[in-house]
Scaffold this motif. Sequence first.
Motif, mmCIF file in Angstrom:
data_model
loop_
_atom_site.group_PDB
_atom_site.id
_atom_site.type_symbol
_atom_site.label_atom_id
_atom_site.label_comp_id
_atom_site.label_asym_id
_atom_site.label_seq_id
_atom_site.Cartn_x
_atom_site.Cartn_y
_atom_site.Cartn_z
ATOM 1 N N ARG A 1 11.710 6.312 6.213
ATOM 2 C CA ARG A 1 12.733 5.804 7.144
ATOM 3 C C ARG A 1 14.109 5.756 6.487
ATOM 4 N NH1 ARG A 1 10.052 0.602 9.996
ATOM 5 N NH2 ARG A 1 12.246 0.162 10.388
ATOM 6 N N MET B 1 -0.681 -1.716 6.110
ATOM 7 C CA MET B 1 -0.213 -2.474 7.272
ATOM 8 C C MET B 1 0.046 -1.591 8.481
ATOM 9 S SD MET B 1 2.173 -5.445 5.815
ATOM 10 C CE MET B 1 1.953 -6.067 4.161
ATOM 11 N N ILE B 2 0.574 -0.408 8.259
ATOM 12 C CA ILE B 2 0.839 0.462 9.411
ATOM 13 C C ILE B 2 -0.483 0.842 10.087
ATOM 14 C CG2 ILE B 2 0.964 2.564 7.973
ATOM 15 C CD1 ILE B 2 2.853 1.878 11.275
ATOM 16 N N HIS C 1 0.833 -1.200 0.000
ATOM 17 C CA HIS C 1 0.000 0.000 0.000
ATOM 18 C C HIS C 1 0.874 1.259 0.000
ATOM 19 C CE1 HIS C 1 -2.988 2.961 1.200
ATOM 20 N NE2 HIS C 1 -3.889 2.103 0.774
ATOM 21 N N GLU D 1 12.288 3.247 14.659
ATOM 22 C CA GLU D 1 12.497 2.192 13.668
ATOM 23 C C GLU D 1 11.920 0.876 14.173
ATOM 24 O OE1 GLU D 1 14.679 2.367 10.595
ATOM 25 O OE2 GLU D 1 13.832 4.340 10.996
ATOM 26 N N ARG E 1 -0.215 -7.438 11.661
ATOM 27 C CA ARG E 1 -0.353 -8.716 10.951
ATOM 28 C C ARG E 1 -1.234 -9.691 11.713
ATOM 29 N NH1 ARG E 1 3.782 -8.708 7.096
ATOM 30 N NH2 ARG E 1 5.672 -7.753 7.919
ATOM 31 N N ASP F 1 -6.313 -1.606 4.415
ATOM 32 C CA ASP F 1 -5.443 -2.173 3.381
ATOM 33 C C ASP F 1 -3.988 -1.742 3.561
ATOM 34 O OD1 ASP F 1 -6.025 0.410 2.708
ATOM 35 O OD2 ASP F 1 -6.858 -0.032 0.721
ATOM 36 N N LYS G 1 10.832 -5.601 4.640
ATOM 37 C CA LYS G 1 10.253 -5.346 5.959
ATOM 38 C C LYS G 1 8.792 -5.754 6.019
ATOM 39 C CE LYS G 1 13.170 -3.490 8.844
ATOM 40 N NZ LYS G 1 13.436 -4.169 10.118
ATOM 41 N N LEU G 2 8.077 -5.467 4.960
ATOM 42 C CA LEU G 2 6.642 -5.722 4.961
ATOM 43 C C LEU G 2 6.339 -7.137 4.479
ATOM 44 C CD1 LEU G 2 5.639 -2.234 3.568
ATOM 45 C CD2 LEU G 2 5.214 -3.048 5.878
ATOM 46 N N GLU H 1 0.579 3.948 1.482
ATOM 47 C CA GLU H 1 0.730 4.435 2.855
ATOM 48 C C GLU H 1 1.927 3.752 3.550
ATOM 49 O OE1 GLU H 1 -1.692 6.555 4.229
ATOM 50 O OE2 GLU H 1 -0.710 6.641 6.172
ATOM 51 N N ASP H 2 1.990 2.441 3.400
ATOM 52 C CA ASP H 2 3.095 1.686 4.009
ATOM 53 C C ASP H 2 4.413 2.007 3.322
ATOM 54 O OD1 ASP H 2 1.524 0.304 5.886
ATOM 55 O OD2 ASP H 2 0.873 -1.106 4.345
ATOM 56 N N HIS I 1 2.550 10.471 -1.525
ATOM 57 C CA HIS I 1 1.557 9.433 -1.797
ATOM 58 C C HIS I 1 0.176 9.979 -1.492
ATOM 59 C CE1 HIS I 1 1.599 9.028 2.543
ATOM 60 N NE2 HIS I 1 0.546 8.258 2.476
ATOM 61 N N ARG J 1 -1.973 10.878 8.677
ATOM 62 C CA ARG J 1 -2.140 9.603 9.391
ATOM 63 C C ARG J 1 -2.777 9.831 10.753
ATOM 64 N NH1 ARG J 1 3.270 8.358 7.650
ATOM 65 N NH2 ARG J 1 3.083 7.317 5.657
ATOM 66 N N ALA K 1 5.255 4.730 1.760
ATOM 67 C CA ALA K 1 5.714 6.081 2.109
ATOM 68 C C ALA K 1 6.415 6.069 3.466
ATOM 69 C CB ALA K 1 4.534 7.044 2.134
ATOM 70 N N LEU K 2 5.851 5.328 4.404
ATOM 71 C CA LEU K 2 6.433 5.249 5.744
ATOM 72 C C LEU K 2 7.837 4.641 5.696
ATOM 73 C CD1 LEU K 2 5.434 5.595 8.781
ATOM 74 C CD2 LEU K 2 5.106 3.128 8.722
ATOM 75 N N MET K 3 7.970 3.591 4.897
ATOM 76 C CA MET K 3 9.261 2.903 4.810
ATOM 77 C C MET K 3 10.291 3.737 4.037
ATOM 78 S SD MET K 3 9.115 0.288 6.537
ATOM 79 C CE MET K 3 7.921 -0.744 7.335
#
Lengths: 416, 143
Positions: free
Chosen positions: A356, B75-76, A346, B17, B28, B73, A407-408, A348-349, A363, B118, A351-353
């Motif tokens: 980092r 994961m975060i 996704h 992190e 998950r 949808d 990571k995901l 969203e995920d 996004h 977020r 962008a977060l990674m």
Amino acid sequence: MTEFDYLSVRAQFPVLMQTLNRGLRPTFLDSGASAQKPACVIAKEREVEEQYFANAYRGRYLFGARVDDELEAARQKVAVFLGASSPQQVAFVPGCTAGLNMVAFGWANKHIHPGDEILITLMEHHANFVPWQQVALERSANLRFIPMTDDGRLDLDRIDEVLTSRTKVISVCGMSNVLGTINPIAELAKIAHSSGAILVVDGAQSVPHMASRVQETDVDFLVFSGHKLYGPTGVGVLYGKADRLEALDPTVFGGHMIDRVWADRSTWATAPAKFEAGTLPIVQAIGLGAAVDWVNSVGLEAIHQHEQNLLAEATRRLSDFPGIRIFGPGLEHKGAILSFRFDDLHPEDLALMLDRKAVFTRHGHHCTMPLHDLLGVSATTRVSFGAYNGTDDIDALVGAIEFAREKLGVSGVQNK
Amino acid sequence: MTIQELLSEYEELVDWEEQCDYLIDIGRELPVFPEEFKTDSNIVHGCQSRVWLVAGLDQSHDHEFVRLQADSDAMIVRGLIAVLLAAYQNKTPQQVLDTDIEGLFERMGLNRHLSSSRRNGLHGMVERIRRYASEIVGAEGSQ
């Protein structure tokens, strides 16, 4: 052809020369939202503030006169940069959104009537979408959309389906902020003029990446923002043909924009003053002049070539990832923007990674909800390039995507 | 997992992190959300990703507990949902309203590490849960 020395370009941008936490270097891939400023632009803004700041066009004392001169010099630089015949055709406005609103509502005043038609596209940014939508609602006009090909170009072979004798305005982006599509502006101007309409161009994305040549392309109005052209925020430009500016009503009223005010009525100054009510963003407009100088010093064509090379390289390397969908047309039809989405990752995920790893992308729906409805996704990830980007940024992007996927654990997850 | 268990694990971690990875891990393990509940009326607005949230009342015990099911949808966001589920599990509607959820987010550093969009999404979920709880409390008060 000599290699474009992006490292020496980057060295002129203090914000990009920092070392962040954990020794990371910022990988800035969001110039489509707002570009960074070179030291010379920051220095120019500082010079105004520290050496001769005063209000513009008001005080005929030393500072005021200097500010006026600097502003007019900036106006002249912008005019030449756009290929305009006169600086009187360049109005400083608060930004691209404000400028597009001024054109939409100012033109609608006298020139859009019930039953008339306004032609835009589904790839417009909300700034060139919602004003026309609201004008259409207010004036009982119809808002129509130029058909698009499956790969995200305008399908001008089908323009007859939507162009009528009632079409009064065609308004399109020079370059899509999501698809990267470069629209055929000269051709659209011909089409507009042949049916008695005007062509308005939202140049927010196109102006920083390619020559605008407003006379050659014969656009009626073109609007862009300073901060995407390595300049300050809070200033944009409204360009118009001389007769079109005369026919455009002002929508913001106040000081400086008037010719004569009586108790019961007013008359307007000529352009550009007519569109510059109130105190201008003085420092920012002068800073924009410095940004234009900076772009000229590197060369807009050289920047364009460099960015197209980056786009090609990034497209090639991202295409290697499984499950990626890259939006927009082939490279020959697009500029320095690359939007994509993974099947199993996704935005969203991602962008977060990426964040980092200090890889800064955008996004979301990028202020183009109708386009995302058309694409059938709620959000995409967008990478956009500027003169200071290089292949090392693409390495960082690819590395950060690999990090995110690892990571995901996108391959072995039951819930997408 | 109770919120105390979650916090004791979370606060062992040395930096954002690791905490970020942890949130993704607990996301998950969210209970399976029924596909038929993924309807427009269950979508929480204000989120960049899609979030579905269903609140109900579990009256099988001598107390009535708010029962939450949610999914996303992203994961975060699933990780943030896991935090909310832990914070609100086995609570009566009144206890849900009394929960200092902002204090929890502050303690976990979420306000610092999450972007404003977020955070808005997270607050959208909290708002929906609190609205449900206050409707129950209001209805009971008027009986």
